[in-house]
Design an enzyme around this catalytic site. Structure first.
Site, PDB file in Angstrom:
ATOM      1  N   SER A   1     -10.335  -4.660   4.569  1.00 29.75           N
ATOM      2  CA  SER A   1     -10.031  -5.780   3.678  1.00 29.75           C
ATOM      3  C   SER A   1     -11.232  -6.707   3.475  1.00 29.75           C
ATOM      4  O   SER A   1     -11.087  -7.807   2.951  1.00 29.75           O
ATOM      5  CB  SER A   1      -8.839  -6.578   4.217  1.00 29.75           C
TER       6      SER A   1
ATOM      7  N   GLU B   1       2.835  -5.886   8.621  1.00 27.32           N
ATOM      8  CA  GLU B   1       3.237  -4.510   8.316  1.00 27.32           C
ATOM      9  C   GLU B   1       4.390  -4.072   9.206  1.00 27.32           C
ATOM     10  O   GLU B   1       5.329  -3.403   8.745  1.00 27.32           O
ATOM     11  CB  GLU B   1       2.055  -3.550   8.480  1.00 27.32           C
TER      12      GLU B   1
ATOM     13  N   HIS C   1       2.900  -8.338  13.503  1.00 31.42           N
ATOM     14  CA  HIS C   1       2.028  -8.024  12.367  1.00 31.42           C
ATOM     15  C   HIS C   1       2.897  -7.861  11.119  1.00 31.42           C
ATOM     16  O   HIS C   1       3.982  -7.284  11.174  1.00 31.42           O
ATOM     17  CB  HIS C   1       1.244  -6.740  12.639  1.00 31.42           C
TER      18      HIS C   1
ATOM     19  N   SER D   1      -5.851  -6.405  11.498  1.00 36.54           N
ATOM     20  CA  SER D   1      -5.642  -5.427  12.566  1.00 36.54           C
ATOM     21  C   SER D   1      -6.726  -4.356  12.554  1.00 36.54           C
ATOM     22  O   SER D   1      -7.321  -4.045  13.593  1.00 36.54           O
ATOM     23  CB  SER D   1      -4.266  -4.780  12.419  1.00 36.54           C
TER      24      SER D   1
ATOM     25  N   CYS E   1       0.840  -1.192   0.000  1.00 35.92           N
ATOM     26  CA  CYS E   1       0.000   0.000   0.000  1.00 35.92           C
ATOM     27  C   CYS E   1       0.877   1.245   0.000  1.00 35.92           C
ATOM     28  O   CYS E   1       1.846   1.323   0.774  1.00 35.92           O
ATOM     29  CB  CYS E   1      -0.900   0.001   1.241  1.00 35.92           C
TER      30      CYS E   1
ATOM     31  N   THR F   1      -0.054   1.599  10.171  1.00 36.15           N
ATOM     32  CA  THR F   1      -1.137   2.393   9.583  1.00 36.15           C
ATOM     33  C   THR F   1      -2.527   1.984  10.034  1.00 36.15           C
ATOM     34  O   THR F   1      -3.490   2.715   9.775  1.00 36.15           O
ATOM     35  CB  THR F   1      -1.095   2.302   8.044  1.00 36.15           C
TER      36      THR F   1
END
Length: 321
Positions: free
Chosen positions: A278, A133, A131, A234, A103, A175
């Site tokens: 998502s 990310e 996580h 998340s 992203c 994020t």
């Protein structure tokens, strides 16, 4: 026998569901399948939703855990959550054809961390350990260059030199965090390190912020709240947290319509409904259909904010129709 169904008012949040980054990532996989033909390999779930992943698998996508599982002669796509620098480096070493679906808002965090490190600052990352990310962001810099914290109490454990006022530090965030919880951590950071460098614009993405805002506004008067999303998402889990923190007695994460029958919705006359970034709209409709099995449902659309963000796919896929 009385077969009258109880009335249920559903306050349907808008915005909800897919964000621009998720749409872009899914488009990348589908366009790569059209351009290069199946199979196309995808490192990790492209987004955190099994319904989406299974739909792409049916079209010819193969989801793998590591690059070692990908053959040398097929394209590989990196997920929307981002990857450590070691992953594209390994792909280049093997001369793999890879497409990065990270992203753009996650990539922004990566660049912020790099700039701070390049300026000689130690980077503090606010996020959830493990996580994808967070793993990707930690992997943008050398080992030890980034310190991960999750809670305000973690700020006291940051080891710094005597007299450090924050001028040698910078922070970035995952994020998809709770806006309110992250604000508490940032406040604690600034209290201890008043000169800490912060992002020019907040790192929590627009979609996360907007969906949490919608839940806060819709929650008053709701006895229940459903969030459509995956257990490993998340941003979806944070929406459940926000509903609970907003005073909703019964807030649940649901994946499919079949989950509804297992929920305790006794005493719920007004139900909030949203979806994580998502989760596709078809699952929201599935949840509504399941609710109609047991209730006389009235749906009220609650538009809190309009969204018009669009992220382009990589140049190599823009010629695919």
């Amino acid at each position: 026998m009385n077969t009258t169904k109880p009335n249920l008012t559903v306050k349907l949040a808008a915005p909800r569901g897919f964000c621009a980054g998720v749409l872009r990532a899914i488009d990348i996989v589908e366009l790569a399948l059209k351009k290069y033909g199946p199979p196309v390999y995808v490192r990790h779930e492209i987004v955190h939703n099994r319904f989406v992943v299974e739909g792409l698998e049916a079209k010819g996508a193969v989801f793998i855990d590591e690059l070692t599982e990908a053959p040398d002669d097929r394209p590989v796509i990196f997920s929307a959550h981002g990857v450590p620098k070691s992953v594209p480096a390994e792909a280049q070493r093997r001369n793999l054809h890879f497409v990065d679906a990270t992203c753009p808002l996650v990539s922004k965090v990566h660049r912020e961390a790099e700039r701070a490190h390049g300026a000689g600052k130690r980077v503090i990352l606010i996020g959830h350990e493990g996580h994808p990310e967070v793993i990707g962001t930690l992997g943008q810099l050398p080992d030890g260059a980034v310190s991960l914290i999750e809670q305000p109490d973690d700020v006291a454990d940051i080891e710094v030199g005597t007299g450090e006022d924050g001028s040698g530090l910078a922070y970035v965030t995952q994020t998809t965090l709770s806006v309110d919880d992250t604000s508490d951590v940032i406040t604690a950071l600034k209290q201890r390190f008043p000169a800490i460098t912060e992002p020019k614009a907040g790192d929590i993405c627009y979609a996360t912020t907007n969906r949490q805002e919608a839940v806060k506004i819709i929650a008053p008067g709701c006895e229940g709240f459903l969030v459509v999303g995956a257990p490993n998402s998340s941003n979806s889990n944070r929406l459940v947290d926000v509903a609970k923190q907003s005073g909703v007695p019964k807030a649940f994460l649901v994946q499919r319509g079949t989950d509804v029958a297992e929920l305790d919705l006794s005493g719920v006359a007004t139900l909030g409904l949203t979806a994580g970034a998502s989760a596709p709209e078809v699952l929201v409709e599935e949840i509504l259909d399941a609710l109609r099995e047991d209730f006389e449902v009235t749906v009220n659309l609650e538009v809190v904010r309009e969204e018009n963000v669009i992220f382009n796919v990589p140049v190599e896929l823009r010629d695919v129709v």
